[in-house]
Design a protein around this motif. Structure first.
Motif, short mmCIF file in Angstrom:
data_model
loop_
_atom_site.label_atom_id
_atom_site.label_comp_id
_atom_site.label_asym_id
_atom_site.label_seq_id
_atom_site.Cartn_x
_atom_site.Cartn_y
_atom_site.Cartn_z
N ARG A 1 0.75 -1.24 0.06
CA ARG A 1 0.06 0.17 -0.05
C ARG A 1 0.88 1.36 0.06
N GLN A 2 2.04 1.23 0.57
CA GLN A 2 3.15 2.22 0.38
C GLN A 2 3.92 2.21 -0.54
N VAL A 3 4.44 0.92 -1.17
CA VAL A 3 5.31 0.85 -1.95
C VAL A 3 5.09 -0.16 -3.16
N GLY A 4 4.65 0.47 -4.03
CA GLY A 4 4.23 -0.10 -5.56
C GLY A 4 5.11 -0.77 -6.20
N TYR A 5 5.07 -1.90 -6.85
CA TYR A 5 6.02 -2.53 -7.73
C TYR A 5 5.34 -2.99 -9.10
N VAL A 6 6.10 -2.35 -10.15
CA VAL A 6 5.45 -2.59 -11.31
C VAL A 6 6.59 -3.63 -12.16
N PHE A 7 6.09 -4.87 -12.46
CA PHE A 7 7.16 -5.73 -13.05
C PHE A 7 7.48 -5.38 -14.39
N GLN A 8 8.58 -5.98 -14.85
CA GLN A 8 9.03 -5.65 -16.11
C GLN A 8 8.14 -6.23 -17.27
N ASN A 9 7.45 -7.16 -16.83
CA ASN A 9 6.59 -7.84 -17.94
C ASN A 9 5.18 -7.68 -17.66
N PRO A 10 4.42 -6.98 -17.91
CA PRO A 10 3.11 -6.75 -17.33
C PRO A 10 2.23 -8.03 -17.36
N ASP A 11 2.54 -9.03 -18.13
CA ASP A 11 1.63 -10.19 -18.08
C ASP A 11 1.87 -10.73 -16.90
N ASP A 12 3.02 -10.57 -16.11
CA ASP A 12 3.02 -11.12 -14.59
C ASP A 12 2.21 -10.61 -13.44
N GLN A 13 1.64 -9.34 -14.23
CA GLN A 13 1.02 -8.65 -13.18
C GLN A 13 -0.71 -8.32 -13.44
N ARG B 1 -0.08 -2.45 -22.39
CA ARG B 1 -0.12 -3.26 -21.27
C ARG B 1 0.67 -2.73 -20.32
N LYS B 2 1.93 -2.32 -20.66
CA LYS B 2 2.92 -1.81 -19.52
C LYS B 2 2.19 -0.52 -18.92
N PHE B 3 1.52 0.41 -19.47
CA PHE B 3 0.84 1.49 -18.88
C PHE B 3 -0.54 0.97 -18.22
N VAL B 4 -0.98 0.06 -18.63
CA VAL B 4 -2.22 -0.74 -17.87
C VAL B 4 -1.57 -1.07 -16.47
N ALA B 5 -0.53 -1.80 -16.36
CA ALA B 5 0.25 -2.17 -15.21
C ALA B 5 0.42 -1.39 -14.18
N ILE B 6 0.98 -0.14 -14.85
CA ILE B 6 1.22 1.00 -14.09
C ILE B 6 0.22 1.47 -13.34
N ALA B 7 -1.03 1.61 -14.23
CA ALA B 7 -2.19 2.37 -13.81
C ALA B 7 -2.59 1.43 -12.52
N LEU C 1 -10.12 1.10 -21.64
CA LEU C 1 -10.74 0.41 -20.51
C LEU C 1 -11.58 -0.73 -20.65
N ASP C 2 -12.27 -0.96 -22.02
CA ASP C 2 -12.95 -2.07 -22.11
C ASP C 2 -12.60 -3.15 -22.81
N SER C 3 -11.27 -2.81 -22.89
CA SER C 3 -10.33 -3.97 -23.81
C SER C 3 -10.00 -5.09 -22.95
N ASN C 4 -9.74 -6.31 -23.55
CA ASN C 4 -9.05 -7.52 -23.05
C ASN C 4 -7.49 -6.94 -22.78
N PRO C 5 -6.69 -6.96 -21.83
CA PRO C 5 -5.25 -6.67 -21.93
C PRO C 5 -4.53 -7.47 -22.80
N ASN C 6 -5.18 -8.84 -22.99
CA ASN C 6 -4.24 -9.57 -23.78
C ASN C 6 -4.42 -9.39 -25.68
N ASP C 7 -5.40 -8.07 -25.75
CA ASP C 7 -5.57 -7.71 -27.00
C ASP C 7 -4.80 -6.58 -27.39
#
Length: 264
Positions: free
Chosen positions: A77-89, A142-148, A130-136
């Motif tokens: 909640r204090q320290v967010g972690y964004v992985f290199q590969n968004p598919d891991d997140q 996808r990287k920015f989705v993971a950051i968001a 917002l209404d997209s499947n991330p896999n598409d």
């Protein structure tokens, strides 16, 4: 108050000592890049910051509170972690649902959830998806989705693992703009990366690691001008820095403007 690592060591179950004697402080609103070759201890160090790993010796504190005895979920909640590969997140079947996973877990009300999601979407520019499947979606999106998904939370520190990997120039510019806005909000950004151009352009403070220890902590100009540090961390000198040295202009150039204003 900062994240503080004091005399931190971490050994993996197989006995590998990944970091040893690390002392490091990250202040709110700061930008810090941690550099070095694979095996230097970078990833272990940042995972110690957010509780994904725990020190086998030494202490890690966040805003004055030790991580010992606290769950990884609470630390996140204090320290967010964004992985290199968004598919891991990314786990949900559409982006909108992905952004509400943290609010649902924390049982936020609808109004606060909407406020936090709107902010994260605005920061990352993912409103059209917002209404997209991330896999598409393309990998950079996808990287920015993971950051968001991380920014929906209330973290004061964000760790980015190789954030420019897979990004084109527009994507990197978008990332830099996002980091500027986080700085303005007082949110610290820590990155581990092999992209030295990105480091020179975006990070006032650079920590170099080798063999599990911190071997340099200073400005990008300081670190990239130090032949011993570059050799020990197995980093290549920036092209512009090498050009300036070859022209006998300066050892401290990290941007082309640093060179141009020195040419008669």
């Amino acid at each position: 108050m900062p994240i503080t690592l004091h005399d931190v060591h971490h050994a993996y179950p197989d006995g590998t000592l990944a970091v040893r004697g690390v002392d490091l402080t990250v202040d709110r609103g700061e930008r810090l890049a941690i550099v070095g070759q694979n095996g230097a201890g970078k990833t272990t160090t940042v995972k110690l910051m957010n509780g994904l790993l725990r020190p086998t010796r030494g202490t890690v504190t966040i805003d004055g509170q030790p991580t010992a005895g606290r769950t990884t979920a609470r630390i996140a909640r204090q320290v967010g972690y964004v992985f290199q590969n968004p598919d891991d997140q990314i786990f949900a079947g559409d982006v909108r649902t992905e952004l509400t996973l943290v609010p649902r877990y924390l049982r936020w009300d609808a109004a606060y959830t909407a406020e936090r999601v709107t902010r994260a979407v605005d920061l990352t520019g993912i409103a059209p998806h917002l209404d997209s499947n991330p896999n598409d979606l393309p990998f950079p999106v996808r990287k920015f989705v993971a950051i968001a998904a991380i920014l929906v939370g209330t973290c004061d520190y964000v760790i980015l693992d190789e954030p420019t990997a897979g990004l084109d120039r527009p994507g990197t510019r978008q990332l830099l703009a996002l980091m500027d806005r986080l700085r303005d909000e007082g949110i610290a950004v820590v990155t581990i990366t092999h992209d030295m151009r990105f480091v020179a352009d975006a990070f006032p403070r650079v920590v170099a690691m080798a063999d599990g220890t911190v071997i340099a902590d200073g400005t990008a100009a300081d670190v990239f001008a130090d032949d011993d540090v570059l050799a020990r961390s197995q980093l290549q000198r920036l092209e512009v820095a090498q050009l300036a040295r070859n022209l006998h202009l300066t050892d401290r150039a990290i941007r082309i403007d640093d060179v141009l204003h020195l040419i008669p």
